[in-house]
Design an enzyme around this catalytic site. Structure first.
Site, PDB file in Angstrom:
ATOM      1  N   CYS A 133     -22.817  41.748  24.421  1.00  0.00           N
ATOM      2  CA  CYS A 133     -21.680  42.043  25.484  1.00  0.00           C
ATOM      3  C   CYS A 133     -20.677  42.664  24.720  1.00  0.00           C
ATOM      4  CB  CYS A 133     -21.227  40.567  25.969  1.00  0.00           C
ATOM      5  SG  CYS A 133     -22.576  39.409  26.240  1.00  0.00           S
ATOM      6  N   LYS A 158     -14.056  42.919  34.070  1.00  0.00           N
ATOM      7  CA  LYS A 158     -14.993  42.349  32.981  1.00  0.00           C
ATOM      8  C   LYS A 158     -15.225  43.291  31.838  1.00  0.00           C
ATOM      9  CE  LYS A 158     -18.667  40.967  31.166  1.00  0.00           C
ATOM     10  NZ  LYS A 158     -18.932  39.360  30.954  1.00  0.00           N
TER      11      LYS A 158
HETATM   12  N1  SAJ Z   1     -16.679  37.993  16.173  1.00  0.00           N
HETATM   13  C1  SAJ Z   1     -15.673  38.609  15.013  1.00  0.00           C
HETATM   14  N2  SAJ Z   1     -14.507  37.768  14.935  1.00  0.00           N
HETATM   15  C2  SAJ Z   1     -14.012  36.980  15.838  1.00  0.00           C
HETATM   16  C3  SAJ Z   1     -14.904  36.408  17.057  1.00  0.00           C
HETATM   17  C4  SAJ Z   1     -16.207  37.172  17.042  1.00  0.00           C
HETATM   18  O1  SAJ Z   1     -16.205  39.220  14.359  1.00  0.00           O
HETATM   19  O2  SAJ Z   1     -13.006  36.486  15.672  1.00  0.00           O
HETATM   20  C5  SAJ Z   1     -17.781  38.602  16.381  1.00  0.00           C
HETATM   21  C6  SAJ Z   1     -19.087  37.637  16.419  1.00  0.00           C
HETATM   22  O3  SAJ Z   1     -19.418  36.926  15.410  1.00  0.00           O
HETATM   23  C7  SAJ Z   1     -20.095  38.106  17.275  1.00  0.00           C
HETATM   24  C8  SAJ Z   1     -19.326  39.301  18.210  1.00  0.00           C
HETATM   25  O4  SAJ Z   1     -18.230  39.235  17.566  1.00  0.00           O
HETATM   26  O5  SAJ Z   1     -20.903  39.172  16.324  1.00  0.00           O
HETATM   27  C9  SAJ Z   1     -19.289  38.888  19.617  1.00  0.00           C
HETATM   28  O6  SAJ Z   1     -19.145  37.254  19.685  1.00  0.00           O
HETATM   29  P1  SAJ Z   1     -18.106  36.759  20.781  1.00  0.00           P
HETATM   30  O7  SAJ Z   1     -18.242  35.029  20.405  1.00  0.00           O
HETATM   31  O8  SAJ Z   1     -16.831  37.041  20.588  1.00  0.00           O
HETATM   32  O9  SAJ Z   1     -18.444  37.000  22.007  1.00  0.00           O
HETATM   33  P2  SAJ Z   1     -19.884  37.002  22.922  1.00  0.00           P
HETATM   34  O10 SAJ Z   1     -20.585  38.486  22.836  1.00  0.00           O
HETATM   35  O11 SAJ Z   1     -20.856  35.841  22.560  1.00  0.00           O
HETATM   36  O12 SAJ Z   1     -19.494  36.833  24.490  1.00  0.00           O
HETATM   37  C10 SAJ Z   1     -18.576  37.489  24.832  1.00  0.00           C
HETATM   38  C11 SAJ Z   1     -17.346  36.678  25.559  1.00  0.00           C
HETATM   39  N3  SAJ Z   1     -16.264  37.450  26.064  1.00  0.00           N
HETATM   40  C12 SAJ Z   1     -15.072  37.192  25.713  1.00  0.00           C
HETATM   41  O13 SAJ Z   1     -14.691  36.429  24.998  1.00  0.00           O
HETATM   42  C13 SAJ Z   1     -14.041  38.179  26.259  1.00  0.00           C
HETATM   43  C14 SAJ Z   1     -18.013  35.912  26.892  1.00  0.00           C
HETATM   44  O14 SAJ Z   1     -17.026  35.212  27.614  1.00  0.00           O
HETATM   45  C15 SAJ Z   1     -18.862  36.945  27.653  1.00  0.00           C
HETATM   46  O15 SAJ Z   1     -19.272  36.120  28.754  1.00  0.00           O
HETATM   47  C16 SAJ Z   1     -19.718  37.725  27.152  1.00  0.00           C
HETATM   48  O16 SAJ Z   1     -19.172  38.291  25.947  1.00  0.00           O
HETATM   49  C17 SAJ Z   1     -20.510  38.630  27.959  1.00  0.00           C
HETATM   50  O17 SAJ Z   1     -21.728  38.165  28.362  1.00  0.00           O
HETATM   51  O18 SAJ Z   1     -19.708  39.555  28.541  1.00  0.00           O
END
Ligand code: SAJ
Length: 405
Positions: free
Chosen positions: A254, A200
């Site tokens: 996360c 995880k």
């Molecule tokens: N972000 C970027 N660039 C990107 C993608 C995201 O800057 O290309 C930023 C987003 O704007 C945000 C942050 O990263 O601020 C995180 O967003 P996210 O959409 O990547 O992820 P979370 O935190 O909403 O959810 C993640 C997910 N994990 C993965 O994709 C590996 C989700 O599947 C998990 O369940 C969740 O963390 C968790 O609870 O662990």
């Protein structure tokens, strides 16, 4: 089989609802009476596509919400696991408390599944001793089924993602697998507890490092006046390259948190992980520097003529935890700059200074808009930005005068 889901937040609530909707007898427990009362009055508490429908189905199958822990065959624990600010280690206090409360009501032989994210070894170090020292009940089985759903697509992902279940005994693993198969169409892998914990954290760290690479590229390209988005687009056409998007920082509870567990627990070993965290944490400051450059370029002298669009940590959710915008505002305060205007269509109460609830009113007071979050609302109303100086940190805008990261 009767299931008691502990913690009715972003993870526990959808899990309780989908289990009940698919016919399992479910009791949802939360220690916060306002959450339980809200649910009893029909209020699911946060916006997420499909959640309300799931709630209606779960109600038809007699889901119960309570502040008490109940007797059940399986407990699913989905309480928060923050990190300790000074040493970055996981703070498992809520999980420990939940386990103690479960042990007070459960019968011998019950299975306790922990969904909350924990760092590798937490169950063995912190949870197992509580269970082993319990005199009242024996033969309690521990399992770890880390959640994987992404805010914004939770209900869809709950049904369709692959899952991991970490257990001590294959028999218990198969039992929990059958329970999760009532709603999960994905592949369910049964492994041991510590591997599940590590997997995880690794998943979220992988994404953090990939985003950090994109953010570092954005800085490199800025220094050399290159278009980072064009470069990533072309590089991603290679069959084995998949770079994520740069942005104003990494927020949420996360990805910006879990990598710290590795840094805290494996000092000296998690080097790339630490570097990635630092790069992503530096982005709000980088955005601030760009705001100041763009203001200079356009003779915008007063920061109160600048507006930030977006307060949440990402698009189309109402969650502001660890949000890059909040970090940016903190950064500005350190530089003694106040007065920037803020708007977010998902944040209905004012949580920062100079926050507006009406989009047009917000736009009327500013010359420059900094896009921090690409909500669908922004894209739908793109024409309203046509006369503004736009700094688009998400690469989604199509207006005349546009600046990028
Ligand atoms: N972000 C970027 N660039 C990107 C993608 C995201 O800057 O290309 C930023 C987003 O704007 C945000 C942050 O990263 O601020 C995180 O967003 P996210 O959409 O990547 O992820 P979370 O935190 O909403 O959810 C993640 C997910 N994990 C993965 O994709 C590996 C989700 O599947 C998990 O369940 C969740 O963390 C968790 O609870 O662990």
């Amino acid at each position: 089989m009767r299931v008691n889901v502990i913690g009715l937040g972003y993870i526990g609530l959808p899990t309780a609802l989908i289990l009940a909707a698919k016919g399992t007898e479910v009791v949802g427990t939360d220690i916060d009476p306002s959450i339980v009362n809200g649910l009893e009055e029909g209020n699911v508490g946060f916006e997420e596509e499909g959640l309300q429908e799931l709630f209606e189905k779960a109600k038809l199958n007699n889901i119960v919400f309570t502040t008490k822990y109940e007797k059940a065959d399986v407990y699913i624990v989905a309480v928060p696991t923050p990190y300790v600010k000074n040493n970055k280690k996981v703070d498992a206090t809520y999980v420990e408390k939940a386990i103690c409360s479960v042990l007070e009501v459960c019968d011998s032989g019950a299975i306790i599944v922990i969904e909350s994210t924990i760092s590798p070894g937490t169950i063995n170090r912190k949870i197992r001793p509580i269970v082993s020292n319990c005199e009242k009940v024996k033969d309690i089985h521990l399992a770890h089924a880390p959640e994987r759903i992404i805010p914004g697509r939770m209900v869809y992902e709950l049904e369709n993602n692959n899952r991991t279940i970490g257990v001590d005994e294959e028999r218990v693993g198969q039992q929990i697998k059958r329970l999760y198969q009532t709603f999960c169409k994905g592949k369910i892998t049964v492994t041991d507890v510590k591997t599940a914990e590590m997997t995880k954290v690794v998943e979220n760290t992988y994404r953090d490092i990939n985003i950090a690479f994109a953010n570092e590229l954005a800085k490199i390209c800025r220094a050399d006046n290159l278009d980072v988005y064009e470069i990533i687009k072309i590089a991603n056409m290679h069959p084995r390259v998949s770079i994520l998007s740069p942005g104003p920082g990494v927020g949420g509870h996360c990805i910006s948190v879990d990598p710290w567990f590795l840094v805290g627990d494996y000092p000296g070993l998690a080097n790339i992980v630490l570097a990635a965290r630092k790069i992503n944490d530096s982005m709000p400051e980088f955005v601030l520097e760009r705001i100041s450059e763009i203001m200079k370029d356009n003779d915008v002298a007063d920061v109160s003529r600048v507006g930030i669009y977006g307060l949440t940590y990402k698009e189309n959710v109402d969650d502001v935890r660890e949000s890059p915008t909040l970090q940016l505002i903190e950064c500005m305060k350190k530089h003694l700059a106040r007065g920037i205007k803020v708007y977010d269509p998902f944040v209905h109460t004012n949580i920062v200074e100079n926050q507006y609830q009406d989009y047009k009113e917000f736009l009327d007071t500013v010359d420059m808009v900094v896009v921090m979050v690409a909500h669908a609302h922004l894209i739908k109303n793109m024409d309203l930005l046509k006369d503004k100086i736009v700094f688009d940190t998400r690469n989604v805008c199509s207006c005349k005068k546009i600046y990028k990261l």
